[in-house]
Design an enzyme around this catalytic site. Structure first.
Site, PDB file in Angstrom:
ATOM      1  N   ARG A  71       0.838  -1.202   0.000  1.00 34.37           N
ATOM      2  CA  ARG A  71       0.000   0.000   0.000  1.00 34.37           C
ATOM      3  C   ARG A  71       0.875   1.256   0.000  1.00 34.37           C
ATOM      4  O   ARG A  71       2.097   1.177   0.155  1.00 34.37           O
ATOM      5  CB  ARG A  71      -0.922   0.022   1.221  1.00 34.37           C
ATOM      6  CG  ARG A  71      -0.203   0.041   2.539  1.00 34.37           C
ATOM      7  CD  ARG A  71      -1.181   0.130   3.713  1.00 34.37           C
ATOM      8  NE  ARG A  71      -1.937  -1.100   3.865  1.00 34.37           N
ATOM      9  CZ  ARG A  71      -1.548  -2.131   4.610  1.00 34.37           C
ATOM     10  NH1 ARG A  71      -0.390  -2.054   5.268  1.00 34.37           N
ATOM     11  NH2 ARG A  71      -2.275  -3.207   4.713  1.00 34.37           N
ATOM     12  N   GLY A  72       0.226   2.411  -0.167  1.00 32.20           N
ATOM     13  CA  GLY A  72       0.905   3.700  -0.056  1.00 32.20           C
ATOM     14  C   GLY A  72       2.053   3.880  -1.032  1.00 32.20           C
ATOM     15  O   GLY A  72       1.951   3.527  -2.210  1.00 32.20           O
TER      16      GLY A  72
ATOM     17  N   ASN B 253      11.663   0.099   1.260  1.00 33.88           N
ATOM     18  CA  ASN B 253      10.605   1.079   1.494  1.00 33.88           C
ATOM     19  C   ASN B 253       9.884   0.880   2.826  1.00 33.88           C
ATOM     20  O   ASN B 253       9.361   1.836   3.387  1.00 33.88           O
ATOM     21  CB  ASN B 253       9.585   1.012   0.347  1.00 33.88           C
ATOM     22  CG  ASN B 253       8.299   1.726   0.695  1.00 33.88           C
ATOM     23  OD1 ASN B 253       8.236   2.959   0.702  1.00 33.88           O
ATOM     24  ND2 ASN B 253       7.240   0.963   1.017  1.00 33.88           N
TER      25      ASN B 253
ATOM     26  N   LEU C 281      10.818  12.565  23.274  1.00 34.51           N
ATOM     27  CA  LEU C 281      11.812  11.695  23.886  1.00 34.51           C
ATOM     28  C   LEU C 281      11.575  11.510  25.388  1.00 34.51           C
ATOM     29  O   LEU C 281      11.820  10.433  25.933  1.00 34.51           O
ATOM     30  CB  LEU C 281      13.216  12.257  23.640  1.00 34.51           C
ATOM     31  CG  LEU C 281      14.376  11.345  24.039  1.00 34.51           C
ATOM     32  CD1 LEU C 281      14.328  10.027  23.282  1.00 34.51           C
ATOM     33  CD2 LEU C 281      15.713  12.040  23.786  1.00 34.51           C
ATOM     34  N   ALA C 282      11.058  12.535  26.047  1.00 37.12           N
ATOM     35  CA  ALA C 282      10.794  12.434  27.485  1.00 37.12           C
ATOM     36  C   ALA C 282       9.769  11.353  27.800  1.00 37.12           C
ATOM     37  O   ALA C 282       9.728  10.827  28.915  1.00 37.12           O
ATOM     38  CB  ALA C 282      10.310  13.779  28.030  1.00 37.12           C
ATOM     39  N   ASN C 283       8.936  11.015  26.804  1.00 35.96           N
ATOM     40  CA  ASN C 283       7.888  10.009  27.004  1.00 35.96           C
ATOM     41  C   ASN C 283       8.107   8.769  26.136  1.00 35.96           C
ATOM     42  O   ASN C 283       7.187   7.963  25.982  1.00 35.96           O
ATOM     43  CB  ASN C 283       6.519  10.614  26.660  1.00 35.96           C
ATOM     44  CG  ASN C 283       6.212  11.860  27.478  1.00 35.96           C
ATOM     45  OD1 ASN C 283       6.407  11.869  28.689  1.00 35.96           O
ATOM     46  ND2 ASN C 283       5.754  12.902  26.816  1.00 35.96           N
TER      47      ASN C 283
ATOM     48  N   TYR D 282      12.257   7.992  14.820  1.00 34.48           N
ATOM     49  CA  TYR D 282      12.072   7.946  13.365  1.00 34.48           C
ATOM     50  C   TYR D 282      13.188   8.700  12.646  1.00 34.48           C
ATOM     51  O   TYR D 282      13.764   8.209  11.670  1.00 34.48           O
ATOM     52  CB  TYR D 282      10.712   8.536  13.013  1.00 34.48           C
ATOM     53  CG  TYR D 282      10.360   8.498  11.546  1.00 34.48           C
ATOM     54  CD1 TYR D 282       9.968   7.310  10.936  1.00 34.48           C
ATOM     55  CD2 TYR D 282      10.409   9.650  10.771  1.00 34.48           C
ATOM     56  CE1 TYR D 282       9.632   7.275   9.586  1.00 34.48           C
ATOM     57  CE2 TYR D 282      10.070   9.629   9.430  1.00 34.48           C
ATOM     58  CZ  TYR D 282       9.679   8.437   8.836  1.00 34.48           C
ATOM     59  OH  TYR D 282       9.357   8.411   7.494  1.00 34.48           O
TER      60      TYR D 282
ATOM     61  N   LYS E 215      15.956   7.230   9.976  1.00 33.37           N
ATOM     62  CA  LYS E 215      16.039   7.704   8.587  1.00 33.37           C
ATOM     63  C   LYS E 215      17.385   8.365   8.290  1.00 33.37           C
ATOM     64  O   LYS E 215      17.900   8.279   7.170  1.00 33.37           O
ATOM     65  CB  LYS E 215      14.876   8.648   8.282  1.00 33.37           C
ATOM     66  CG  LYS E 215      13.513   7.957   8.283  1.00 33.37           C
ATOM     67  CD  LYS E 215      13.485   6.787   7.297  1.00 33.37           C
ATOM     68  CE  LYS E 215      12.107   6.159   7.180  1.00 33.37           C
ATOM     69  NZ  LYS E 215      12.063   5.046   6.200  1.00 33.37           N
TER      70      LYS E 215
END
Length: 445
Positions: free
Chosen positions: A216-217, A287, A296-298, A352, A356
């Protein structure tokens, strides 16, 4: 998903508000359609660098109409300037002399390309002048408007003009609709020459392409474009997406493999499947990716680990296994899907963005290690309109779409077309690049 704002600014009241309030005015971008010419118009050539004499022949081979002077009343669909002959700051005046008279004479969605020499291969005043080309082209892309793009292509001093062919075919065509302000570096092909492409509509005929996250996508669109270009596509996705994956594979007359790419034996299973069923692979597109956003604190451990595992660790393990077993054929292509978040960062996406940026690091690491004509490159998408971005809150989504030179989001096909350029057998000299498919974002790009 339609762009309601873009539709609104095309109405009489929308045009009035844009004019009086200075609002963004996105135009409908030209995108390539099957059967259409590569360039629908005339490309104007300028400059007298080392590649200038060979450019007409390259464009003739692509079926692109070109001239050094435009007939009166004609608008240029593209401008190509060979700046490899600019060896000091004073010589940069040639850029203004060529581009300024043409900027009000461009067709909508025109393509502007400057060709230079990689500054790493120059010194002294020449290095100064060649580095200046980056600021020029990035600014040019942001001020051109009406869907026009601008790119800089650095060509190594000992690279032949023919190494430019696939890159010019991409950058001058509507296939590069959402790519602007980018710097592409073309090196030498070493001992493995780029393959000659006889059919530019089916450059991947007879090739096998692996696409992860294909159901998908963006992944689905990558599979469709590579199939359009002639490849047999082997789609990979998780068991939860098996139905969509099988349906796509049947539609494209391709193959599929259902597995979790983070599984311990995933690299070996993929290698075995490609070797036994297809005799190897020519194009590998990493992909598959996930997000698990939190500041980041959580950030819980599982959120961090899962994103790194899917987005970064799995592509590296799979790639190294395919290379170690010799499954990637000569003149093969390995393409990673990074993100603008890995370049500029993003709130709530430390995991993320790290993954990347790591994909870009993987390109940097492998590009100098591969041989036999194999290349490693990456795309870095910006705001791409998908079902996932449709779920983003309205205000956030609108800001994300407008903060680029195109004042709109891109489409999955824009990412796919960029990958298809990398995948082209004639792109052997395009190695170690990270090209942003982001409409030239105003921040961080």
């Amino acid at each position: 998903m339609s762009d309601r704002y873009q539709a609104f600014v095309g109405t009489p009241i929308g045009k009035l508000l844009v004019k009086n309030l200075g609002l963004p005015a996105p135009v409908r971008l030209d995108r390539w359609r099957e059967g259409a010419p590569l360039v629908d118009g005339t490309v104007l050539l300028g400059g007298d660098g080392r590649l200038a004499k060979e450019l007409p022949g390259l464009l003739d081979g692509l079926g692109v109409t070109h001239a050094t002077e435009l007939p009166e009343g004609t608008r240029a669909k593209g401008l190509v300037f060979d700046a490899t002959g600019l060896t000091d700051a004073a010589a940069l005046a040639a850029l203004r002399a060529f581009f300024t008279p043409q900027m009000r004479n461009l067709a909508p969605c025109a393509r502007l390309v400057v060709i230079g020499t990689d500054p790493a291969h120059t010194s002294g005043s020449e290095r100064v002048a060649q580095r200046a080309l980056e600021g020029f082209t990035r600014s040019l892309g942001k001020e051109a408007g009406r869907g026009t793009t601008a790119q800089l292509v650095y060509v190594a001093p000992d690279a032949s003009a023919s190494t430019l062919t696939s890159t010019l075919a991409f950058l001058l065509s509507p296939k590069s609709a959402y790519v602007s302000g980018q710097v592409v570096r073309i090196g030498t092909t070493g001992t493995h020459d780029a393959a000659e492409v006889t059919d530019w509509e089916k450059p991947l005929a007879g090739k096998v392409a692996l696409v992860t996250g294909a159901s998908r996508g963006i992944g689905e669109q990558i599979a469709r474009v590579l199939h359009r270009d002639g490849a047999t596509v082997v789609g990979v996705d998780v068991p939860q997406a098996a139905d969509d994956l099988v349906k796509l594979a049947r539609e494209l007359d391709g193959d599929h493999l259902v597995l979790d790419i983070t599984a311990k034996d995933a690299p070996q299973r993929i290698a075995h499947h490609l070797q036994t069923k297809h005799g190897g692979v020519d194009v590998v597109v990493h992909n598959a990716g996930i997000t698990r956003d939190k500041k980041l604190a959580n950030m819980a451990e599982d959120r961090w680990d899962s994103v790194i595992a899917v987005n970064l660790t799995a592509p590296e393990r799979i790639t190294r296994e395919l290379l170690a077993q010799g499954v990637v054929n000569d003149n093969g292509r390995i393409v990673g899907v990074a993100s603008i978040a890995g370049i500029a960062g993003n709130v709530g996406q430390t995991n993320y963005a790290a993954s990347k940026a790591g994909v870009i690091g993987l390109v940097d690491s492998l590009a100098g290690e591969v041989s036999d004509g194999i290349t490693v490159n990456a795309v870095a998408p910006g705001f791409i309109v998908t079902a996932m971005t449709a779920a983003v809150p309205f205000a956030t989504r609108e800001v994300g779409q407008r903060l680029n030179a195109m004042s709109q989001g891109g489409l999955p096909v824009d990412v796919a077309e960029t990958i298809a350029w990398y995948a082209n057998p004639a792109s052997t000299a395009v190695n170690g690049n990270v090209v942003r498919v982001c409409g030239q974002m105003m921040l961080g790009a």
